[in-house]
Structure formats: C-alpha cells, structure tokens
Write a protein that holds these residues in place. Structure first.
Motif, mmCIF file in Angstrom:
data_model
loop_
_atom_site.group_PDB
_atom_site.id
_atom_site.type_symbol
_atom_site.label_atom_id
_atom_site.label_comp_id
_atom_site.label_asym_id
_atom_site.label_seq_id
_atom_site.Cartn_x
_atom_site.Cartn_y
_atom_site.Cartn_z
ATOM 1 N N LEU A 297 -4.346 -56.935 2.693
ATOM 2 C CA LEU A 297 -3.707 -57.426 3.910
ATOM 3 C C LEU A 297 -3.504 -56.215 4.805
ATOM 4 N N GLN A 298 -3.772 -56.396 6.080
ATOM 5 C CA GLN A 298 -3.581 -55.288 7.008
ATOM 6 C C GLN A 298 -2.832 -55.762 8.239
ATOM 7 N N SER A 299 -2.214 -54.810 8.907
ATOM 8 C CA SER A 299 -1.529 -55.080 10.171
ATOM 9 C C SER A 299 -1.750 -53.902 11.093
ATOM 10 N N SER A 300 -1.883 -54.202 12.350
ATOM 11 C CA SER A 300 -1.992 -53.186 13.387
ATOM 12 C C SER A 300 -0.756 -53.345 14.271
ATOM 13 N N ILE A 301 0.122 -52.351 14.232
ATOM 14 C CA ILE A 301 1.452 -52.469 14.824
ATOM 15 C C ILE A 301 1.644 -51.419 15.907
ATOM 16 N N PHE A 302 2.197 -51.827 17.029
ATOM 17 C CA PHE A 302 2.517 -50.869 18.080
ATOM 18 C C PHE A 302 3.381 -49.753 17.469
ATOM 19 N N ALA A 303 3.051 -48.514 17.755
ATOM 20 C CA ALA A 303 3.805 -47.381 17.207
ATOM 21 C C ALA A 303 5.282 -47.434 17.628
ATOM 22 N N ILE A 304 5.556 -48.021 18.778
ATOM 23 C CA ILE A 304 6.950 -48.117 19.246
ATOM 24 C C ILE A 304 7.731 -49.219 18.534
ATOM 25 N N ASN A 305 7.047 -50.060 17.767
ATOM 26 C CA ASN A 305 7.698 -51.169 17.068
ATOM 27 C C ASN A 305 8.143 -50.701 15.679
ATOM 28 N N THR A 306 9.130 -49.824 15.667
ATOM 29 C CA THR A 306 9.566 -49.189 14.420
ATOM 30 C C THR A 306 10.166 -50.197 13.432
#
Length: 163
Positions: free
Chosen positions: A114-123
């Motif tokens: 499973l993978q996720s690509s998350i905005f770096a600002i979304n801590t």
C-alpha cells in the motif's frame, strides 16, 4: 455515547464520500485535484470492493479506499490509499480504525504493498501513516502545482506482513 461503525462503502454513501472529499480539496493540502469528480469517475478510480466508510449516527464521517497504481498485472497487488475524514470529526482516531480494516482486507485480497503520496505540509497525515506501519520512501520535490504553487509530496509505503 455515539457509536462508530466501520463498514463497506455502499452506493448510497457516495454523495457523502464526495462531500468529505470536497472538504479535503478545500484544505489545499490533501490533493492536487481542484474539483470533485462525478460519481462515475470516482467509482472508476477506486477499487470496487476495497472501500470503507466510518459511520456515526447514520452519517458518513470518513472514508478510505485503494486505487490501482498501474493497469499492468505485475502491479496488481500495489494500491494507492486515499483516506479522508470530515472536518468535524478529525482527531478522534477514525482514520486509524479505517486503516486497520483496509490493511486487513487488502491483504486478504492479495495486496502486498500500500502506498500514499502525501503533501509534505500535511504532517498529521504523515504521522498517521507512520502509526499505521508505513515508512517514508522519499520526497518527490515540486511534483506538481496547486493554484500556482509547487508542492513536495512524501511517498510512503506499507508492505504486507504476509509477503
């Protein structure tokens, strides 16, 4: 006391799911999308059975789903996770409960990554994913623009324990 139920998403839930997705779009740190897709497009993008909702008092307050990362058969066990919680229900552990069900059911269905690509600002989302056993693979610098501003995305993954 309210009772939270995690269950498979049904067709009747889609409008509420899209409302919650719209809230995520409006945060400016959940997706590069700027418009809510139609029900048909959302259905086409997400795995037919690996989609779950969190329901409280007969109202959908969060959802989680997997999208395929590729149409190639060799990647059939790799899925991109999307998880969204309504703004009024964040910080209550709902996302963790959704994740637990998704992880278990995805492994039963043959998913090994499973993978996720998350905005770096979304801590907060990055912390949640770490809590659920995801690791940071790397950061994709300035991967895309949202409203004229470049954003970095943190790529995270979780490997199946059954692998």
């Amino acid at each position: 006391m309210d009772t939270l139920i995690i269950r498979k998403m049904e067709k009747k839930d889609l409008q509420e799911v899209l409302k919650i997705y719209k809230e995520g779009i409006e945060t400016g740190m959940a997706t590069f999308e700027t418009i809510v897709p139609s029900e048909q497009v959302w259905n086409e993008r997400h795995h037919a059975t690996l989609r779950f909702v969190a329901e409280e008092c007969n109202k959908v307050v969060g959802w989680i789903s997997i999208s395929p990362v590729s149409t190639r058969s060799v990647y059939s066990g790799v899925g991109e996770v999307s998880v969204y919680i309504s703004s009024n229900h964040k910080g209550k552990g709902i996302a963790s409960k959704l994740f637990k069900v998704l992880i278990e059911e995805s492994e039963k269905a043959g998913f090994w990554t499973l993978q996720s690509s998350i905005f770096a600002i979304n801590t907060s989302s990055i912390r949640l994913h770490k809590k659920m056993g995801f690791r940071i693979v790397g950061t994709r610098e300035k991967i895309a623009q949202l409203q004229g501003k470049w954003h970095d995305n943190v790529l995270m993954e979780k490997r199946s324990v059954n692998q």
